[in-house]
Design a protein around this motif. Structure first.
Motif, mmCIF file in Angstrom:
data_model
loop_
_atom_site.group_PDB
_atom_site.id
_atom_site.type_symbol
_atom_site.label_atom_id
_atom_site.label_comp_id
_atom_site.label_asym_id
_atom_site.label_seq_id
_atom_site.Cartn_x
_atom_site.Cartn_y
_atom_site.Cartn_z
ATOM 1 N N ARG A 54 0.845 -1.203 0.000
ATOM 2 C CA ARG A 54 0.000 0.000 0.000
ATOM 3 C C ARG A 54 0.881 1.254 0.000
ATOM 4 O O ARG A 54 0.591 2.235 -0.698
ATOM 5 N N VAL A 108 -5.712 0.039 -4.510
ATOM 6 C CA VAL A 108 -5.835 -0.017 -3.050
ATOM 7 C C VAL A 108 -6.943 -0.989 -2.650
ATOM 8 O O VAL A 108 -6.802 -1.768 -1.698
ATOM 9 N N HIS A 112 -6.675 -4.356 -0.240
ATOM 10 C CA HIS A 112 -7.539 -4.542 0.936
ATOM 11 C C HIS A 112 -8.534 -5.683 0.758
ATOM 12 O O HIS A 112 -9.297 -5.984 1.673
ATOM 13 N N PRO A 224 -4.556 -1.521 6.172
ATOM 14 C CA PRO A 224 -4.458 -2.750 5.363
ATOM 15 C C PRO A 224 -4.445 -3.986 6.258
ATOM 16 O O PRO A 224 -4.057 -3.915 7.425
#
Length: 231
Positions: A54, A108, A112, A224
């Motif tokens: 991330r 992203v 996740h 995360p």
């Protein structure tokens, strides 16, 4: 408290249609690219955690938008035709910023483990991230109203269960069209400054907008996961 959305801020008609079209085009072009990029990052750095991957996405996004802003600002320094070229480049660079944000948001989401491919959730999350604090406020309000506030998980994952998604997206598009146009127009004036000033303003301004995007992603997606899924 979630930020209310005043009725007088709504934008409809041709502007909203153009913005929606550009948004959907950006998402279509970046969905597969973002997923593939995250996979390759994981393959290249097999020992790195989701948090570290991330961080790489954050850094890549900020570097890209800063460079594109500086490049447009530098165009204005070309003698005689610089300003004319810069006006055209600013429009193109706004689309680059939109595509970069779509790529970043979808990447992203992949880190996740949030599957945004259902319905119009891709549009919802990209607009949320681009709007910054006002976007997360609208999404948080929609999640709370639908009863999602009592369910665990990040704001992004809870948004997948929002009923009446089209109405939420309509409000997002309205705010997005107005705010994005104002931000880019203000920044464009600085990019048209002569010599190296335009490049400096363009790079700084885009990085500032980029930081808003990164902060909104942190709020929307949360921390995360500690590790990657076993699969």
């Amino acid at each position: 408290m979630p930020e209310p959305v005043p009725a007088d801020t709504e934008v409809s008609g041709p502007l909203a249609g153009v913005v929606t079209g550009a948004l959907r085009k950006a998402i279509r072009s970046q969905t597969g690219v973002a997923r593939t990029y995250v996979r390759k990052l994981r393959e290249s750095h097999p020992d790195e955690s989701p948090t570290r991957i991330r961080e790489r996405l954050d850094s890549r996004f900020l570097t890209m938008v800063t460079a594109s802003g500086a490049a447009v600002g530098a165009t204005a320094a070309v003698p005689g035709v610089g300003t004319v070229l810069a006006f055209g480049a600013i429009g193109a660079e706004s689309l680059v910023f939109l595509e970069a944000t779509a790529f970043y948001t979808l990447a992203v989401a992949e880190v996740h483990g949030v599957d945004v491919r259902v319905g119009e959730h891709e549009e919802l999350l990209v607009m949320t991230i681009m709007l910054g604090a006002s976007g997360t406020a609208i999404l948080s309000n929609a999640v709370s109203t639908s009863g999602g506030a009592s369910v665990g998980g990040s704001l992004a994952s809870r948004s997948l269960r929002i009923p009446g998604l089209k109405e939420v997206n309509r409000r997002m598009v309205s705010r997005f069209a107005r705010k994005f146009a104002v931000k880019r127009a203000t920044l464009a004036m600085g990019k048209l400054a002569p010599a190296g000033i335009g490049a400096a303003v363009g790079g700084w301004g885009n990085r500032r907008l980029g930081r808003t995007v990164v902060n909104a992603a942190a709020t929307t997606f949360g921390t995360p996961p500690d590790s990657w899924p076993a699969s």
